[in-house]
Design an enzyme around this catalytic site. Structure first.
Site, short mmCIF file in Angstrom:
data_model
loop_
_atom_site.label_atom_id
_atom_site.label_comp_id
_atom_site.label_asym_id
_atom_site.label_seq_id
_atom_site.Cartn_x
_atom_site.Cartn_y
_atom_site.Cartn_z
N GLU A 1 0.80 -1.23 0.00
CA GLU A 1 0.00 0.00 0.00
C GLU A 1 0.83 1.28 0.00
O GLU A 1 0.57 2.20 0.80
CB GLU A 1 -0.98 -0.02 1.20
CG GLU A 1 -1.89 -1.25 1.18
CD GLU A 1 -2.73 -1.42 2.44
OE1 GLU A 1 -2.66 -0.55 3.33
OE2 GLU A 1 -3.44 -2.44 2.54
N ASN B 1 1.60 -4.63 -3.36
CA ASN B 1 0.23 -5.09 -3.08
C ASN B 1 -0.61 -3.91 -2.62
O ASN B 1 -0.14 -3.07 -1.83
CB ASN B 1 0.35 -6.12 -1.93
CG ASN B 1 -0.93 -6.82 -1.57
OD1 ASN B 1 -1.61 -7.37 -2.42
ND2 ASN B 1 -1.27 -6.81 -0.28
N HIS C 1 -10.65 -6.13 -1.82
CA HIS C 1 -11.66 -5.86 -0.77
C HIS C 1 -12.82 -5.15 -1.46
O HIS C 1 -12.77 -3.94 -1.72
CB HIS C 1 -11.05 -5.01 0.35
CG HIS C 1 -9.96 -5.73 1.08
ND1 HIS C 1 -10.20 -6.85 1.84
CD2 HIS C 1 -8.62 -5.51 1.15
CE1 HIS C 1 -9.07 -7.30 2.36
NE2 HIS C 1 -8.09 -6.50 1.96
N GLU D 1 -6.33 -10.70 -1.29
CA GLU D 1 -7.07 -10.53 -0.02
C GLU D 1 -8.58 -10.45 -0.28
O GLU D 1 -9.27 -9.61 0.28
CB GLU D 1 -6.61 -9.25 0.70
CG GLU D 1 -5.12 -9.20 0.96
CD GLU D 1 -4.67 -7.97 1.74
OE1 GLU D 1 -5.53 -7.24 2.27
OE2 GLU D 1 -3.44 -7.74 1.82
N ASP E 1 -12.37 -10.33 -0.39
CA ASP E 1 -13.63 -10.48 0.35
C ASP E 1 -14.63 -9.56 -0.32
O ASP E 1 -14.27 -8.54 -0.90
CB ASP E 1 -13.50 -10.23 1.86
CG ASP E 1 -12.74 -8.98 2.25
OD1 ASP E 1 -12.77 -7.99 1.48
OD2 ASP E 1 -12.12 -8.98 3.33
#
Ligand code: G3I
Length: 469
Positions: free
Chosen positions: A161, A202, A238, A266, A268
């Protein structure tokens, strides 16, 4: 789209027999339907989950993490604040535990993360460093952490990030002291620490094509042009159900076209609570979209979901009124999203009454060796070896068989054994809970017999019949 999640939790029976020790897992009878990891293996894809090592104490959690996923990512245990909370004081217990678990279960590991502005201990975040000092601090951290797991962790989020939602470099101690060159420097340090590892940057909100992912596209080109060892980009994923970017596949493709490996790291897909059937079906379509986007691009090597079940997701703690973001629900039941991943990976996508759900023993061949190591008048010592010939680990195994008439087990070791009528159920002890793919466990017991001990029949590992060898 199937609509009826089915229960998959292990049921613990109570123990009654004095000499026979403890409870055994009961596994509902079911037909064979491969878990996600077996389907992913067939596709050559990593299908991972973020795992919290302290939750591995829970048998359902551990079994589901092992059975469904061929890759794991430390959710928090490998972050700087966990690993090096004070200068030079490293703490490995949580990180080590998941590495050992992954090795026991034949899983790959994605290392998360080395250089990140968040979950950074105060001595780094608020330190007053010269560029040379911070470079040394970063090098020590990267070299020590990657060095410890060299050969065990295959891929790393080296920098996490570094760009904000405004598409500008984020204001972190790393950027303040070293400028944007901290990214290339981190990558060089990581390459030196483990030359075999695949090195990623990432971030979130870069799943589709937008200003932030454009900034990453430029950054990746710059890094590659200057010879920085960047191998991959992680799109965290996300996402909000019903609001997915429509160009995820094109975005993956453009990074793959730079020669980078791409992973959804990641995933979701959250919804507003409460859950309804309609929302679950929308979420299932959303998961299909992400899986299909990755599977359509040869450079997309994996998809990791951020948590094993909804009960372990970060989402409800961080987004008021939202949740249910993962494919397996709070009760370890498969949601429609689970079956849409199953189908995208080439499975039947069905949760019919005879299909297993997440966490149940996988398919494959089970073999049992049943040997008399000694025998006398009306007694014998037996050694049993159970071989797991399937491609996935069997957690909290349960081996049942029919006891020959006149025989009664009187003591056991390396297994907890229960007898009910003529049925014997053997289960694990603390140190042999998992049978690795291609692996085996052995246990023994003493039994009575009526004059001539015999090899019993009807062996099953979970619901799967075993052959005697
Ligand atoms: O460990 C403390 C505990 O001692 C304390 O009692 C408790 C009280 O709140 O907090 C615990 O720390 C929490 C930590 O997770 C460990 O559970 C923090 O409050 C909590 O903020 C932290 O959240 C993590 C978050 O990163 C922090 O940024 C989530 O679990 C984790 O899933 C999440 O993961 C990040 C990825 O690393 C990077 N991408 C985004 C993703 C989601 O935010």
């Amino acid at each position: 789209m199937p609509t009826t999640p089915r229960p998959v939790k292990t049921v613990l029976a109570s123990v009654t027999a004095a000499v026979l020790l403890a409870a055994a897992a009961a596994t509902p009878a079911h037909a064979q339907s491969p878990p996600l990891r077996d389907l992913a293996d067939q596709q050559g894809l990593r299908m991972g989950a973020a795992v919290a090592s302290h939750l591995l104490d829970d048998a359902d959690y551990r079994r589901t993490a092992a059975t469904e996923f061929n890759s794991v990512t430390h959710e928090n245990d490998l972050k700087w604040e966990s690993v090096q909370p004070q200068p030079g004081q490293y703490s490995w217990s949580g990180a080590d535990r998941l590495v050992e678990f992954a090795e026991q279960n034949g899983q790959q590991i994605h290392g998360h993360t080395l250089v990140w502005h968040s979950q950074l201990p105060s001595w780094v975040e608020n330190g007053s460093f010269t560029p040379a000092e911070l470079t040394q601090v970063m090098e020590d951290h990267i070299d020590t952490t990657m060095g410890r797991y060299r050969g065990q962790i295959q891929t790393w989020d080296v920098v996490n990030e570094p760009i904000g939602d405004d598409a500008q470099f984020r204001n972190s101690v790393f950027h303040r002291v070293l400028g944007e060159d901290f990214i290339a420097q981190s990558l060089h340090m990581a390459r030196a620490a483990d030359p075999e590892a695949t090195l990623f940057i990432n971030d979130y909100n870069i799943d589709g094509i937008n200003a932030k992912s454009d900034a990453y596209y430029e950054l990746a080109q710059d890094l590659l042009a200057q010879g920085a060892p960047l191998d991959g980009i992680g799109l965290q994923g996300h996402l909000i159900s019903g609001q997915l970017p429509q160009d995820i596949q094109q975005n993956i493709q453009r990074f793959a076209d730079l020669g980078l490996e791409v992973m959804i790291t990641e995933l979701d897909i959250r919804m507003t609570m409460p859950v309804t059937q309609q929302k679950l079906e929308q979420q299932a379509r959303d998961y299909t979209q992400v899986m299909d986007a990755c599977l359509a691009v040869s450079g997309c090597s994996g998809v990791t979901v951020w948590g094993v079940t909804d009960a372990h997701s970060w989402v409800p703690d961080h987004f008021t009124g939202e949740g249910a973001a993962l494919p397996i629900d709070d009760d370890y039941e498969a949601k429609p999203a689970y079956w849409s991943i199953h189908e995208a990976l080439g499975g039947d996508g069905q949760n019919g009454p005879d299909d297993p759900g997440p966490g149940e023993p996988g398919t494959g061949t089970c073999e049992v060796a049943y040997d008399f190591t000694s025998q006398w008048g009306q007694g014998a010592v037996v050694e049993v070896t159970v071989h797991n010939g399937s491609g996935s680990a069997v957690q909290d195994w349960s081996l049942t068989w029919e006891r020959p008439s006149g025989e009664q087990i009187s003591s056991a070791w390396n297994s907890l054994i229960q007898q009910s009528g003529t049925t014997v159920t053997a289960g694990p002890v603390e140190w042999n809970r998992s049978i690795a793919p291609g692996g085996q466990v052995s246990f023994g017991f003493q039994t009575t017999h009526a004059g001539a001990p015999s090899v019993p029949g009807g062996f099953s590992l979970g619901s799967e019949s075993c052959t005697i060898r």
